[in-house]
Design an enzyme around this catalytic site. Structure first.
Site, PDB file in Angstrom:
ATOM      1  N   LYS A 112       4.448   9.204   8.571  1.00  0.00           N
ATOM      2  CA  LYS A 112       4.502   8.724  10.035  1.00  0.00           C
ATOM      3  C   LYS A 112       5.416   9.234  11.275  1.00  0.00           C
ATOM      4  CE  LYS A 112       1.803   4.982   8.203  1.00  0.00           C
ATOM      5  NZ  LYS A 112       0.468   4.292   8.654  1.00  0.00           N
ATOM      6  N   ASP A 138       9.219   2.868  -0.490  1.00  0.00           N
ATOM      7  CA  ASP A 138       8.214   3.488   0.553  1.00  0.00           C
ATOM      8  C   ASP A 138       8.535   3.196   2.108  1.00  0.00           C
ATOM      9  OD1 ASP A 138       6.066   4.268   1.906  1.00  0.00           O
ATOM     10  OD2 ASP A 138       4.646   3.554   0.259  1.00  0.00           O
ATOM     11  N   TYR A 167       0.778  -1.043  -0.149  1.00  0.00           N
ATOM     12  CA  TYR A 167       0.050   0.099   0.021  1.00  0.00           C
ATOM     13  C   TYR A 167       1.055   1.249  -0.234  1.00  0.00           C
ATOM     14  CZ  TYR A 167      -3.530   3.365   1.639  1.00  0.00           C
ATOM     15  OH  TYR A 167      -4.602   4.366   1.637  1.00  0.00           O
TER      16      TYR A 167
HETATM   17  N1  PMP Z   1       2.878   4.063   2.380  1.00  0.00           N
HETATM   18  C1  PMP Z   1       2.789   3.138   3.255  1.00  0.00           C
HETATM   19  C2  PMP Z   1       3.748   2.054   3.331  1.00  0.00           C
HETATM   20  C3  PMP Z   1       1.863   3.295   4.384  1.00  0.00           C
HETATM   21  O1  PMP Z   1       1.700   2.149   5.274  1.00  0.00           O
HETATM   22  C4  PMP Z   1       0.744   4.345   4.185  1.00  0.00           C
HETATM   23  C5  PMP Z   1      -0.112   4.169   5.228  1.00  0.00           C
HETATM   24  N2  PMP Z   1      -0.450   3.385   6.341  1.00  0.00           N
HETATM   25  C6  PMP Z   1       0.892   5.268   3.228  1.00  0.00           C
HETATM   26  C7  PMP Z   1       1.922   5.064   2.267  1.00  0.00           C
HETATM   27  C8  PMP Z   1       0.042   6.097   3.300  1.00  0.00           C
HETATM   28  O2  PMP Z   1       0.260   7.194   4.395  1.00  0.00           O
HETATM   29  P1  PMP Z   1      -1.001   8.307   4.749  1.00  0.00           P
HETATM   30  O3  PMP Z   1      -1.889   7.300   5.447  1.00  0.00           O
HETATM   31  O4  PMP Z   1      -0.316   8.951   5.595  1.00  0.00           O
HETATM   32  O5  PMP Z   1      -1.406   8.931   3.549  1.00  0.00           O
END
Ligand code: PMP
Length: 433
Positions: free
Chosen positions: A271, A243, A148
């Site tokens: 995060k 990511d 994701y």
């Molecule tokens: N990349 C990863 C690996 C994530 O785990 C997440 C959210 N859990 C995101 C992108 C998206 O981040 P956000 O919820 O702050 O938009």
């Protein structure tokens, strides 16, 4: 459903919320659709504990889905936020704190020479993709099933997280043309990535990957997988994007790149770098980053980007981590203790389970395993997870309301918290078979 997991105040609030917000929530997994029951409404939190509006106390392993590596409301972050707020909440102009945050990020990640701050992980991944496309002049993106990267159109294809939880393969509302720009490969299967790249090599702008998958539950990369992607990308003029929204500053100060020595061309962060406030960032080699406006032709902007309160919270968090040389070893030790305890709890109850962990992030899959990719993760018994989840919550332990998410240990979790959690799990697993 026999376990009572909410009190009257949460129940009343839940009724009101459902009238006003789709599914009663502002992010789908919070609605408990995958685990049954109703969500408790949170009143406050401190350290490893969270309290609901009925005054029930829980040991929290959601930790806001990863940002809270120091636990809830750590003094250093709260006082930095107070001080920043008192000096103005947003300027839309450069500040010293942005420079300091950029310095820490570039120091932590040698592959990041320049960085751009945004407001969420979604925005960071979306912008990194645009930059990769602008830099290479190519359009296609390779992603991995079950990873994701936020909810942008082209990345919501077999995207894990909430989509996995709700069994939505993609999303309605994504134009077919956008989804067609996304090519899928299998996590931990370098041959599948190679085949996809070979079929489209001159069209592929980037390969984007979670260097530890956290959104199909935790699935660590197998030996050689990330290095193989690095080689594949370099051979074909493709940018490799890690990511590290979850893993950055979580599994080491320099994320998974520090642990493996594999360097990405672009890195996506979020995060922890915001210490629980809304933030995201992307960065990489100077020659790539200089393609961004105002220096270059790739446009990306933001009214609240580099927000002074979010940067203050992020700085306080990263400084606390940097100043504590034993922090990752200690998180790892607590993670290992919990991992072992959960494994024993499952085996003594005769429940087939696979506990995947790297550092302070882990998932107990109700699945005989091994769990190495999306397909194997999806074989988990989600109904059993739901029952386990509700029993744990009734016993005062808050886990993620989905099998396909991670549990996070913070520096605020004590050995006593971990042993209480293991006791609760041992009890909860009994009778689950
Ligand atoms: N990349 C990863 C690996 C994530 O785990 C997440 C959210 N859990 C995101 C992108 C998206 O981040 P956000 O919820 O702050 O938009």
């Amino acid at each position: 459903m026999t376990d009572r997991i909410t009190g009257p105040n949460s129940q009343a609030m839940w009724k009101r919320a459902q009238e006003l917000m789709p599914g009663g929530v502002n992010s789908p997994v919070r609605a408990f659709g995958a685990v049954g029951g109703e969500p408790p409404f949170v009143a406050r939190a401190k350290g490893s504990r969270i309290w609901d509006v009925d005054g029930r106390e829980m040991i929290d392993y959601v930790c806001s889905w990863g940002p809270l590596i120091l636990g809830h409301a750590p003094e250093a972050v709260v006082s930095a936020v107070r001080a920043a707020a008192g000096s103005g909440t947003s300027f839309g102009a450069p500040t010293a704190a942005e420079v300091e945050l950029a310095e820490i990020v570039t120091r932590a990640f040698p592959s990041i020479e320049m960085v751009r701050l945004v407001n969420s992980g979604t925005e960071a991944a979306m912008s990194a993709l645009r930059l990769a496309r602008g830099f290479t002049g190519r359009s296609k993106v390779v992603k991995f099933e079950g990873c994701y990267h936020g909810h942008t159109d082209g990345l919501l294809v077999k995207a894990g997280s909430g989509a996995a939880t709700l069994s939505i393969p993609g999303s309605h509302g994504v134009p077919a043309g956008y989804a067609a720009e996304t090519l899928l490969a299998r996590y931990n299967d370098i041959d599948s990535a190679r085949q996809v790249v070979e079929a489209h090599a001159s069209d592929v702008a980037c390969i984007i990957v979670e260097p530890i998958a956290g959104n199909m539950g935790v699935v660590p990369p197998e030996e050689g997988f990330l290095a193989g992607l690095r080689e594949l990308a370099s051979e074909n003029g493709i940018l490799l994007i890690f990511d590290e929204v979850i893993t950055g500053f979580r599994v080491a100060f320099g994320g998974m790149q520090e642990r493996t020595g594999v360097r990405a061309d672009l890195t996506v962060l979020g995060k922890i770098i915001g210490g629980g406030l809304p933030i995201g960032a992307y960065g990489g080699r100077r020659e790539i980053m200089e393609r961004l406006a105002p220096l270059g032709p790739v446009y990306q902007a933001g009214t609240l980007s580099g927000n002074p309160i979010a940067t203050a919270a992020g700085l306080a968090t990263l400084r606390a981590l940097e100043e504590d040389p034993g922090v990752y070893a200690s998180l790892d030790a607590k993670g290992a203790e919990l991992e072992e305890g959960l494994r024993e709890a499952a085996s003594s109850a005769g429940v087939p389970a696979t506990v995947n962990r790297l550092g302070s992030m882990m998932t107990a899959f109700f699945n005989a395993g091994p769990v190495t990719d999306y397909e194997s993760a999806k074989r988990s018994d989600t109904e059993r997870y739901g029952r386990y989840f509700r029993r744990m919550l009734a016993a005062g332990v808050a886990l993620a309301p989905s099998q396909f998410e991670a549990a996070f240990v913070s520096t605020a979790h004590t050995d006593k918290d971990i042993s209480r959690t293991i006791e609760a799990a041992t009890e909860a697993m009994r009778g689950l078979e």
